[in-house]
Design a protein around this motif. Structure first.
Motif, mmCIF file in Angstrom:
data_model
loop_
_atom_site.group_PDB
_atom_site.id
_atom_site.type_symbol
_atom_site.label_atom_id
_atom_site.label_comp_id
_atom_site.label_asym_id
_atom_site.label_seq_id
_atom_site.Cartn_x
_atom_site.Cartn_y
_atom_site.Cartn_z
ATOM 1 N N LEU A 1 42.424 43.115 17.149
ATOM 2 C CA LEU A 1 43.644 42.319 17.350
ATOM 3 C C LEU A 1 43.387 40.819 17.276
ATOM 4 O O LEU A 1 44.165 40.069 16.686
ATOM 5 N N GLY B 1 47.452 47.444 25.713
ATOM 6 C CA GLY B 1 47.831 48.568 24.850
ATOM 7 C C GLY B 1 48.809 49.490 25.543
ATOM 8 O O GLY B 1 49.562 49.086 26.430
ATOM 9 N N ARG B 2 48.770 50.768 25.164
ATOM 10 C CA ARG B 2 49.760 51.730 25.644
ATOM 11 C C ARG B 2 49.652 52.047 27.128
ATOM 12 O O ARG B 2 50.592 52.520 27.744
ATOM 13 N N GLY B 3 48.481 51.828 27.685
ATOM 14 C CA GLY B 3 48.273 52.174 29.092
ATOM 15 C C GLY B 3 48.944 51.219 30.060
ATOM 16 O O GLY B 3 49.034 51.497 31.256
ATOM 17 N N GLY B 4 49.386 50.075 29.566
ATOM 18 C CA GLY B 4 50.094 49.125 30.420
ATOM 19 C C GLY B 4 49.248 48.582 31.558
ATOM 20 O O GLY B 4 48.015 48.548 31.488
ATOM 21 N N LEU B 5 49.941 48.156 32.627
ATOM 22 C CA LEU B 5 49.280 47.498 33.751
ATOM 23 C C LEU B 5 48.210 48.388 34.391
ATOM 24 O O LEU B 5 47.151 47.897 34.794
ATOM 25 N N ARG C 1 59.105 39.742 24.026
ATOM 26 C CA ARG C 1 58.334 38.571 24.463
ATOM 27 C C ARG C 1 57.971 37.701 23.252
ATOM 28 O O ARG C 1 58.069 36.470 23.312
ATOM 29 N N HIS D 1 50.668 43.730 31.751
ATOM 30 C CA HIS D 1 51.213 45.034 31.345
ATOM 31 C C HIS D 1 51.215 45.160 29.823
ATOM 32 O O HIS D 1 50.973 46.233 29.268
ATOM 33 N N LEU D 2 51.497 44.044 29.147
ATOM 34 C CA LEU D 2 51.590 44.058 27.682
ATOM 35 C C LEU D 2 50.254 43.757 27.015
ATOM 36 O O LEU D 2 50.150 43.777 25.790
ATOM 37 N N LEU E 1 59.024 45.814 24.710
ATOM 38 C CA LEU E 1 58.881 44.665 25.609
ATOM 39 C C LEU E 1 58.054 43.566 24.946
ATOM 40 O O LEU E 1 58.337 42.378 25.063
ATOM 41 N N SER E 2 57.034 44.002 24.232
ATOM 42 C CA SER E 2 56.134 43.076 23.570
ATOM 43 C C SER E 2 56.868 42.331 22.450
ATOM 44 O O SER E 2 56.686 41.124 22.272
ATOM 45 N N ILE F 1 56.431 49.774 25.732
ATOM 46 C CA ILE F 1 55.590 48.582 25.719
ATOM 47 C C ILE F 1 55.749 47.798 24.414
ATOM 48 O O ILE F 1 55.805 46.568 24.417
ATOM 49 N N TYR G 1 45.211 48.114 32.352
ATOM 50 C CA TYR G 1 44.636 46.778 32.527
ATOM 51 C C TYR G 1 43.825 46.707 33.810
ATOM 52 O O TYR G 1 42.685 46.238 33.832
ATOM 53 N N VAL H 1 51.299 48.890 40.060
ATOM 54 C CA VAL H 1 51.759 49.706 38.933
ATOM 55 C C VAL H 1 53.138 50.275 39.227
ATOM 56 O O VAL H 1 54.017 50.279 38.353
ATOM 57 N N MET I 1 55.571 47.556 38.723
ATOM 58 C CA MET I 1 55.759 47.278 37.285
ATOM 59 C C MET I 1 56.663 48.336 36.659
ATOM 60 O O MET I 1 57.520 48.011 35.830
#
Lengths: 316, 316
Positions: free
Chosen positions: B22, A246-250, B301, A242-243, B297-298, B294, A253, B282, B285
């Protein structure tokens, strides 16, 4: 209901421990540390005689991570199972992993514990459905599987086998939460529950990688410890992906990298633990450990575990 | 040989970074923190313009774990690839994961870097054999795959495609060791190298468990974080089993519990990431994260990761 009292005034009502090997000992230490009156039974008189001293060592390990023990916690040992569990609202069963034996022990516990007692089994191998077969009140016998060692690893997997188990599951959830454990719910009986299924999946590929010659035992272990293991101590597999997108999350992905993930799945191996493979793994392990003593390696691992748990306290 | 000089006097010879997204940014920050002169190139002028500030943020994250940056480290940005890698003894390539593009970039790097330069590719998807196809000196182009984020996770997986790669692998091993990274050796090219194969195996079963209804996304993640993840941050899968079978170690484990392990393997799932499954994951999640941002959360983590790395420092 006795269960409220058990949670609210832990020292006033006994918690039962049946089977005081390594797992039962860990549970007993945890319960005593949290202020419970523990009634312990083991059929082996020597094990029972050594228990009071053994749990002191384990409690010292808990204190290093969770702070001083709560007042009121104490241990009483019983050579008879019935006397031990008599009147207990919760009993943790830790008999050896043989189903006929476990079934018999569970039936004996049910007969002598409180009428509405919840009996949690530490079973690794059996499901709540299997444990309940032939029992008078199967819905009071749940899986309450710790991750070894039970006094230091927060996870406990709890599960029943249907709607009838809801009261027992609800009680166990509150009971373990009050102990500071991290319960997860096995919604449907499954071989290996949750954590051991995931561990088995990883181990299968670890064996495959070594047996194909892609990497050594040492480098597979080092890859986990210095890579994914570090990440999995901070976030589960779903949150990590999910992380990671980017912004779209899981959702992003799975849309973008799902096909790559499926391609990797298709390439995973299906090794066998035959003699040749076992020999390869053991010789790799011997190279890795350089003949270091198992007790010493185990102590070092426990130290790292305590350091991590302390570091994460208040950060979850 | 320039390679010795690069390791012994890091600020005196440039290290190349090609691709400063990144991953490239993380590498650049790590190299600068360790006292290297970094020559960075990215075809996107905006990315390149933002790099000096971006690596300062990443270096601050490194300093929180590894202490103050070493003297001599600095970043120079180049809009031309050839100028950036000119004279570099080591270049880290971080181009997008498309083989024709990577092949072209790697060939350009090889043409302009030092004659005996080692070029490490951050590739997740491709093997050293694939990267070497059509290259003038394939044996100088190795896989040097970080685990994200490269500046905070110690693992780097390095691998070639045969005996000819030995000098490059040996150099990379010493180079990454000197950086304080934890290199592991991919002995044979394999899709997903080591860590991502193991992660994929675990994720496949995680998807299976959720899609079968055995547990929620949240509980799968919590089971890992509070159970096996904690353990894998302290010891790899082989060492954990070695320590889980008493004095007999891994040999005893495989003899006694190998059949149970194989039975679990036989029960593992083979899910597909079809639309229904993706939707289920999803939505699970979203329930878990409760709509949390996000970035937030990131950040949490990353905090936990830094705390763990600090706690483990000197304990490995």
């Amino acid at each position: 209901m006795t269960d409220h009292h058990l949670i609210e005034t832990p020292g006033a009502h006994p918690v039962g421990i049946v089977g005081a090997g390594l797992i039962g000992l860990g549970w007993a230490a945890l319960f005593v540390h949290r202020g419970h009156l523990v009634h312990a039974h083991d059929p082996d008189q020597d094990v029972l005689a050594g228990l009071p001293q053994a749990i002191e060592t384990a409690i010292a390990e808990i204190e290093a991570v969770d702070g001083p023990r709560r007042a009121g916690g104490r241990l009483q040992c019983f050579s008879g199972l019935c006397e031990a569990v008599n009147g207990c609202a919760y009993v943790q069963e830790n008999a050896p992993e043989r189903l006929p034996l476990k079934s018999r022990v569970l039936a004996e516990i049910a007969e002598s514990a409180a009428q509405d007692a919840v009996i949690g089994s530490s079973t690794t191998s059996f499901t709540a459905r299997e444990l309940g077969e032939g029992q008078a009140r199967p819905e009071q016998i749940i899986v309450a599987h710790p991750y070894n060692p039970p006094h230091l690893i927060p996870l406990v997997e709890i599960g029943g086998a249907g709607e009838d188990y809801k009261p027992a599951i609800n009680f166990a959830w509150r009971f373990f939460r009050a102990l500071g454990k991290e319960p997860v719910h096995i919604r449907l009986p499954a071989r290996g529950h949750i954590a051991n299924r995931l561990s088995a999946a990883l181990f299968r590929e670890a064996v495959h990688i070594v047996s194909e010659g892609v990497a050594s035992v040492e480098d597979v272990d080092r890859a986990i410890v210095h890579g994914p293991g570090l990440r999995w101590a901070t976030a589960g597999p779903f949150l990590n992906y999910h992380l990671g997108a980017g912004r779209g999350g899981l959702a992003a992905y799975l849309d973008h990298l799902g096909p790559a993930q499926e391609a990797r799945w298709a390439d995973l191996g299906d090794p066998k633990l035959d003699d040749e493979t076992k020999k390869l793994l053991v010789s790799g392990m011997n190279e890795t450990s350089g003949g270091a003593d198992i007790a010493q390696l185990s102590g070092e691992r426990a130290e790292r575990l305590a350091a991590i748990r302390l570091a994460l306290a208040g950060k979850s």
